[in-house]
Design a protein around this motif. Structure first.
Motif, PDB file in Angstrom:
ATOM      1  N   GLU A  42     -24.212 -39.123  63.212  1.00  0.00           N
ATOM      2  CA  GLU A  42     -25.722 -39.145  62.700  1.00  0.00           C
ATOM      3  C   GLU A  42     -26.486 -37.909  61.991  1.00  0.00           C
ATOM      4  N   SER A  43     -26.196 -36.642  63.289  1.00  0.00           N
ATOM      5  CA  SER A  43     -26.724 -35.361  63.692  1.00  0.00           C
ATOM      6  C   SER A  43     -26.282 -34.533  62.511  1.00  0.00           C
ATOM      7  N   ILE A  44     -25.439 -34.425  62.842  1.00  0.00           N
ATOM      8  CA  ILE A  44     -24.650 -33.163  61.530  1.00  0.00           C
ATOM      9  C   ILE A  44     -24.708 -33.442  60.646  1.00  0.00           C
ATOM     10  N   GLU A  45     -23.936 -34.930  59.997  1.00  0.00           N
ATOM     11  CA  GLU A  45     -24.731 -35.460  58.704  1.00  0.00           C
ATOM     12  C   GLU A  45     -26.216 -34.903  58.514  1.00  0.00           C
ATOM     13  N   SER A  46     -26.601 -34.831  58.771  1.00  0.00           N
ATOM     14  CA  SER A  46     -28.202 -34.936  58.542  1.00  0.00           C
ATOM     15  C   SER A  46     -28.822 -33.511  59.162  1.00  0.00           C
ATOM     16  N   GLY A  47     -27.695 -32.375  59.065  1.00  0.00           N
ATOM     17  CA  GLY A  47     -27.919 -30.659  58.909  1.00  0.00           C
ATOM     18  C   GLY A  47     -28.078 -30.129  60.471  1.00  0.00           C
ATOM     19  N   LEU A  48     -27.767 -31.473  61.501  1.00  0.00           N
ATOM     20  CA  LEU A  48     -28.914 -31.009  62.501  1.00  0.00           C
ATOM     21  C   LEU A  48     -27.185 -30.578  63.485  1.00  0.00           C
ATOM     22  N   TYR A  49     -26.802 -29.616  63.248  1.00  0.00           N
ATOM     23  CA  TYR A  49     -25.458 -29.065  64.052  1.00  0.00           C
ATOM     24  C   TYR A  49     -25.895 -28.692  65.385  1.00  0.00           C
ATOM     25  N   GLU A  50     -26.557 -28.193  65.864  1.00  0.00           N
ATOM     26  CA  GLU A  50     -26.504 -27.172  67.244  1.00  0.00           C
ATOM     27  C   GLU A  50     -27.333 -28.631  67.548  1.00  0.00           C
ATOM     28  N   ILE A  51     -26.617 -29.663  68.790  1.00  0.00           N
ATOM     29  CA  ILE A  51     -26.799 -30.032  69.609  1.00  0.00           C
ATOM     30  C   ILE A  51     -26.721 -30.303  71.075  1.00  0.00           C
ATOM     31  N   GLY A  52     -28.030 -30.279  71.281  1.00  0.00           N
ATOM     32  CA  GLY A  52     -28.288 -29.919  72.817  1.00  0.00           C
ATOM     33  C   GLY A  52     -28.553 -31.399  73.667  1.00  0.00           C
ATOM     34  N   PHE A  53     -27.579 -31.254  74.517  1.00  0.00           N
ATOM     35  CA  PHE A  53     -27.436 -32.866  76.128  1.00  0.00           C
ATOM     36  C   PHE A  53     -28.351 -32.135  77.272  1.00  0.00           C
ATOM     37  N   VAL A  54     -29.389 -32.985  77.299  1.00  0.00           N
ATOM     38  CA  VAL A  54     -30.323 -32.666  78.561  1.00  0.00           C
ATOM     39  C   VAL A  54     -29.296 -34.478  79.853  1.00  0.00           C
ATOM     40  N   THR A  55     -29.284 -34.157  80.189  1.00  0.00           N
ATOM     41  CA  THR A  55     -27.045 -34.280  81.571  1.00  0.00           C
ATOM     42  C   THR A  55     -28.157 -34.822  82.724  1.00  0.00           C
ATOM     43  N   GLY A  56     -27.666 -35.508  83.278  1.00  0.00           N
ATOM     44  CA  GLY A  56     -27.706 -35.311  84.713  1.00  0.00           C
ATOM     45  C   GLY A  56     -26.376 -35.434  85.408  1.00  0.00           C
ATOM     46  N   ARG A  57     -26.230 -36.012  86.516  1.00  0.00           N
ATOM     47  CA  ARG A  57     -25.603 -36.138  87.614  1.00  0.00           C
ATOM     48  C   ARG A  57     -24.250 -37.080  87.007  1.00  0.00           C
ATOM     49  N   GLY A  58     -23.442 -37.057  86.806  1.00  0.00           N
ATOM     50  CA  GLY A  58     -21.948 -38.200  86.543  1.00  0.00           C
ATOM     51  C   GLY A  58     -22.209 -38.200  85.189  1.00  0.00           C
ATOM     52  N   LYS A  59     -22.269 -37.318  84.167  1.00  0.00           N
ATOM     53  CA  LYS A  59     -22.159 -37.023  83.519  1.00  0.00           C
ATOM     54  C   LYS A  59     -21.284 -36.250  82.263  1.00  0.00           C
ATOM     55  N   ARG A  60     -20.526 -35.843  83.152  1.00  0.00           N
ATOM     56  CA  ARG A  60     -19.677 -34.892  82.504  1.00  0.00           C
ATOM     57  C   ARG A  60     -18.678 -35.313  82.015  1.00  0.00           C
ATOM     58  N   ALA A  61     -18.302 -36.525  81.610  1.00  0.00           N
ATOM     59  CA  ALA A  61     -17.442 -36.936  80.624  1.00  0.00           C
ATOM     60  C   ALA A  61     -18.084 -36.696  79.036  1.00  0.00           C
ATOM     61  N   ILE A  62     -19.589 -37.347  79.202  1.00  0.00           N
ATOM     62  CA  ILE A  62     -19.352 -36.073  77.582  1.00  0.00           C
ATOM     63  C   ILE A  62     -19.822 -35.090  77.171  1.00  0.00           C
ATOM     64  N   ALA A  63     -19.251 -34.426  78.584  1.00  0.00           N
ATOM     65  CA  ALA A  63     -19.313 -32.532  77.732  1.00  0.00           C
ATOM     66  C   ALA A  63     -18.090 -32.467  77.638  1.00  0.00           C
ATOM     67  N   ASP A  64     -16.613 -32.878  78.333  1.00  0.00           N
ATOM     68  CA  ASP A  64     -15.342 -33.140  77.923  1.00  0.00           C
ATOM     69  C   ASP A  64     -15.091 -33.999  77.287  1.00  0.00           C
ATOM     70  N   HIS A  65     -16.004 -34.727  76.238  1.00  0.00           N
ATOM     71  CA  HIS A  65     -15.527 -35.815  75.350  1.00  0.00           C
ATOM     72  C   HIS A  65     -15.604 -34.604  74.460  1.00  0.00           C
ATOM     73  N   PHE A  66     -16.671 -33.242  73.908  1.00  0.00           N
ATOM     74  CA  PHE A  66     -16.749 -32.930  72.796  1.00  0.00           C
ATOM     75  C   PHE A  66     -16.233 -31.704  72.966  1.00  0.00           C
ATOM     76  N   ASP A  67     -15.394 -31.802  73.982  1.00  0.00           N
ATOM     77  CA  ASP A  67     -13.995 -30.208  74.359  1.00  0.00           C
ATOM     78  C   ASP A  67     -13.174 -30.829  74.055  1.00  0.00           C
ATOM     79  N   ILE A  68     -12.167 -29.751  73.334  1.00  0.00           N
ATOM     80  CA  ILE A  68     -10.356 -29.928  73.255  1.00  0.00           C
ATOM     81  C   ILE A  68      -9.744 -30.166  74.592  1.00  0.00           C
TER      82      ILE A  68
END
Ligand code: UTP
Length: 280
Positions: A42-68
């Motif tokens: 939704e964000s990228i389709e709106s032109g907001l393509y620089e995505i910043g995540f504020v994560t916490g402990r146990g959230k590494r799967a999110i970073a892996d999901h957006f990596d090759i």
């Protein structure tokens, strides 16, 4: 002019325990796609393509999901299973992803302040990925609708929807002056009011555009309800200067932070998108 979007994903997701003991709530799938990917699309389709995540402990799967994932790429390259990677490959190609950590979970306002380092001094979007928003057929998605409003008013914008009286206590609720159909200048906001105290039936959902002065305001905002730094309190400060608009968006929103909303969203997406071949 507005190109950054912040995703606060530090919360514990206690309502989904035990599923969220080791798995981030934002990685729970609605049919075949994790919640957070819907928000990022939704964000990228709106032109907001620089995505910043504020994560916490146990959230590494999110970073892996957006990596090759090289192993996976190698394994299915050239096979008929490759099609299943189409949507995530597109997102990874279009988006730029950065991460920071919220060291203590002290509320949404605190999470957004932790994101200052990723945002700097620009206006920015905020997506709470557990609010899944599905646009009307052939309509703009909710963040894209808000970007249009921002271009006109250049102030903070909150997305609102009408909710029934007996559900109003779950939301931040605005008191506003209607400028034109679906667009309100916010005078004040109340966090989770009793139905008799609610100033309207317009509830704030997890889509915002914020001006960067919000960071200084948040720094000076003392902990409020539940001893957490509340974004609502900081928005109230902006609203006193008349610089917060509320926009009644077009589309359907599911509260995927609750089990009921999550199941409703799953049923809807399965019937309306997946079965019709529109969920890749
Ligand atoms: P919620 O209160 O709905 O999420 O916060 P939660 O705490 O993860 O869920 P429950 O209530 O324990 O089940 C709304 C959003 O704000 C983020 C959450 O990740 C969610 O996207 N959040 C909340 C943070 O990033 N940090 C916080 O300290 C609090």
């Amino acid at each position: 002019m507005i190109r950054k979007c912040l995703f606060p994903v530090g919360g514990y997701g206690t309502r989904f325990l035990p599923a969220t003991k080791a798995l981030p709530k934002e990685m729970l799938p609605i049919v075949n796609k994790p919640l957070v990917q819907y928000g990022v699309e939704e964000s990228i389709e709106s032109g907001l393509y620089e995505i910043g995540f504020v994560t916490g402990r146990g959230k590494r799967a999110i970073a892996d999901h957006f990596d090759i994932s090289y192993e996976l790429e190698h394994q299915i390259s050239g096979s008929d299973k490759e099609k299943y990677l189409t949507s995530i490959r597109h997102v990874m190609h279009e988006g730029v992803f950065s991460f920071t950590r919220q060291k203590e979970m002290k509320g949404l306002g605190h999470a957004i302040l932790a994101g200052e380092t990723l945002i700097g001094t620009e206006p920015f979007g905020v997506v709470l990925a557990d609010d899944l928003c599905i646009p009307e057929a052939d309509g703009d998605n909710v963040m894209a609708q808000m970007v249009k409003v921002f271009k006109q008013f250049r102030c903070s914008i909150v997305a609102v929807m009408e909710v029934p009286e007996d559900e109003i206590h779950k939301y931040g609720v605005i008191e506003g002056e209607e400028m034109k159909d679906g667009l309100y200048r916010v005078k004040s906001m109340v966090e989770k009011p009793k139905k008799e105290d609610a100033p309207s039936n317009l509830a704030v959902i997890g889509r915002y555009i914020l001006t960067p002065d919000i960071f200084d305001i948040l720094r000076d905002t003392p902990p409020g309800k539940n001893d957490e730094i509340q974004l609502t309190d900081a928005l109230m400060t902006q609203a006193q200067d008349g610089v917060v608009m509320a926009y009644r968006f077009k589309g359907t929103r599911f509260d995927c932070g609750s089990v009921e909303g999550f199941v409703e969203a799953t049923n809807f997406c399965f019937e309306e998108l997946y079965k019709k071949g529109n969920l890749t």
